[in-house]
Design a protein around this motif. Structure first.
Motif, PDB file in Angstrom:
ATOM      1  N   ALA A 132       0.831  -1.207   0.000  1.00 28.93           N
ATOM      2  CA  ALA A 132       0.000   0.000   0.000  1.00 28.93           C
ATOM      3  C   ALA A 132       0.866   1.258   0.000  1.00 28.93           C
ATOM      4  O   ALA A 132       0.630   2.198  -0.777  1.00 28.93           O
ATOM      5  CB  ALA A 132      -0.928  -0.003   1.214  1.00 28.93           C
ATOM      6  N   GLU A 133       1.874   1.294   0.862  1.00 26.35           N
ATOM      7  CA  GLU A 133       2.719   2.482   0.983  1.00 26.35           C
ATOM      8  C   GLU A 133       3.554   2.704  -0.275  1.00 26.35           C
ATOM      9  O   GLU A 133       3.701   3.830  -0.754  1.00 26.35           O
ATOM     10  CB  GLU A 133       3.613   2.352   2.216  1.00 26.35           C
TER      11      GLU A 133
ATOM     12  N   SER B  70       0.786   2.773   6.902  1.00 31.04           N
ATOM     13  CA  SER B  70      -0.465   2.023   6.886  1.00 31.04           C
ATOM     14  C   SER B  70      -0.505   1.033   8.046  1.00 31.04           C
ATOM     15  O   SER B  70       0.530   0.624   8.575  1.00 31.04           O
ATOM     16  CB  SER B  70      -0.630   1.278   5.556  1.00 31.04           C
TER      17      SER B  70
ATOM     18  N   GLY C 210      -3.559   2.285  -1.743  1.00 26.01           N
ATOM     19  CA  GLY C 210      -2.416   3.167  -1.978  1.00 26.01           C
ATOM     20  C   GLY C 210      -2.644   4.080  -3.166  1.00 26.01           C
ATOM     21  O   GLY C 210      -2.319   5.276  -3.124  1.00 26.01           O
TER      22      GLY C 210
END
Length: 326
Positions: free
Chosen positions: A247-248, A267, A304
């Protein structure tokens, strides 16, 4: 017959601690495995004066040489601190085979002996020099303490601490010196790994200083078509951490950030849901954009992407472009 696995790593004390942790986890998870740790003195370790931008950012300084050895078949895998791995570019032929369970992602303030936290707080940073090499930390420091002087300060965690305590000046790229530093901003996880967490004077909340993307995460990279190694690494992969990393890093990918971009992201997962907050700052800490989102934990890249697109809608691309080297 034992399975042999060659893992490359930097020679720094912190990198070796991280790689030894991987070796222990592999030994516990895989029968008859023989892990060989291969030490590299990377460009960033040899040159501790220049700004990392000169070497292509952290990726060029700390990651490129070890990655090349994996691609050449000299190593089965490579250990990286995830925050050192570029997220805005393709990595042909390589894949993250495992991420260990995330350690603390927090940034902390370390003070030189003889300086109290109360003294620093009263002054609001005026008259103090804070050392860091990270543009994100420098931007947040200027935002939190507008009157502080942020100075270029490089080296492994234990090296930086020694320079701080001995009031050593830091050589500047192109000549000259700066410092000595009165304080440093560092990662809690790094200080814990080299057993210097007792020096932490203050831990910044995520509202005060959002961490670097991937901070506190150890990643193990291998060749994308090396299925045996990928199968071995899967035995120590922490799924929750891996999803947070995805996600990051998607934020970095969508923003097309670079090593001089103060971009942050963090996250976390709660049950089946994932939360993500990311921000973009200018180097002076004057311009600040933040976005947050929440979504299914099993679709981290979509979250993300959504958060990054919100940042772009708020003007993040202008800040990033202004910080891009000319």
């Amino acid at each position: 017959m034992a399975i042999r696995l060659r893992i490359g790593t930097r020679k720094s004390a912190m990198a070796l601690v991280q790689t030894e942790q991987i070796a222990r986890q592999l030994a516990a998870a895989v029968a008859d495995i023989d892990v060989e740790i291969v030490k590299f003195e990377t460009t960033g370790d040899i040159d501790q004066t220049s700004k990392l931008l000169q070497h292509g950012g952290k990726g060029g300084a700390f990651v490129a040489e070890i990655r090349d050895a994996v691609r050449a078949g000299k190593l089965h895998a490579a250990m990286h601190s995830l925050k050192d791995m570029p997220g805005n570019e393709d990595t042909p032929g390589l894949v993250i085979g495992a991420t260990l369970s995330r350690e603390s992602a927090s940034d902390v303030l370390v003070l030189r002996p003889g300086i109290s936290l109360e003294e620093f707080r009263r002054s609001r940073g005026k008259g103090f020099k804070i050392g860091t090499n990270a543009v994100r930390r420098a931007a947040y420091a200027r935002r939190l303490f507008p009157e502080v002087e942020v100075i270029h300060f490089r080296g492994a965690a234990d090296t930086r601490m020694r320079k701080l305590d001995q009031k050593q000046k830091q050589r500047l790229p192109g000549g000259g010196e700066t410092g000595p530093a009165d304080a440093l901003i560092m990662a809690r996880s790094g200080l814990e790994r080299v057993r210097l967490a007792g020096r932490i004077a203050y831990e910044f909340s995520r509202a005060e200083m959002l961490p670097a993307v991937g901070q506190g995460i150890v990643a193990v990279e291998c060749a994308i078509d090396d299925w045996q190694t990928r199968g071995i690494l899967a035995c120590i992969d922490d799924l929750e951490t891996h999803r947070c990393a995805d996600a990051e890093r998607e934020v970095l990918w969508v923003l097309n950030g670079h090593c001089n971009s103060p971009i942050a992201g963090y996250s976390s997962i709660d049950g089946a849901q994932m939360s993500l907050t990311a921000s973009v700052l200018d180097e002076a800490g004057l311009m600040f954009i933040e976005a947050s989102g929440r979504g299914p934990a099993d679709r981290p890249r979509e979250l993300g992407r959504a958060v990054a697109l919100e940042l772009l809608a708020k003007g993040a691309s202008d800040i990033i472009e202004r910080s891009r080297p000319r």
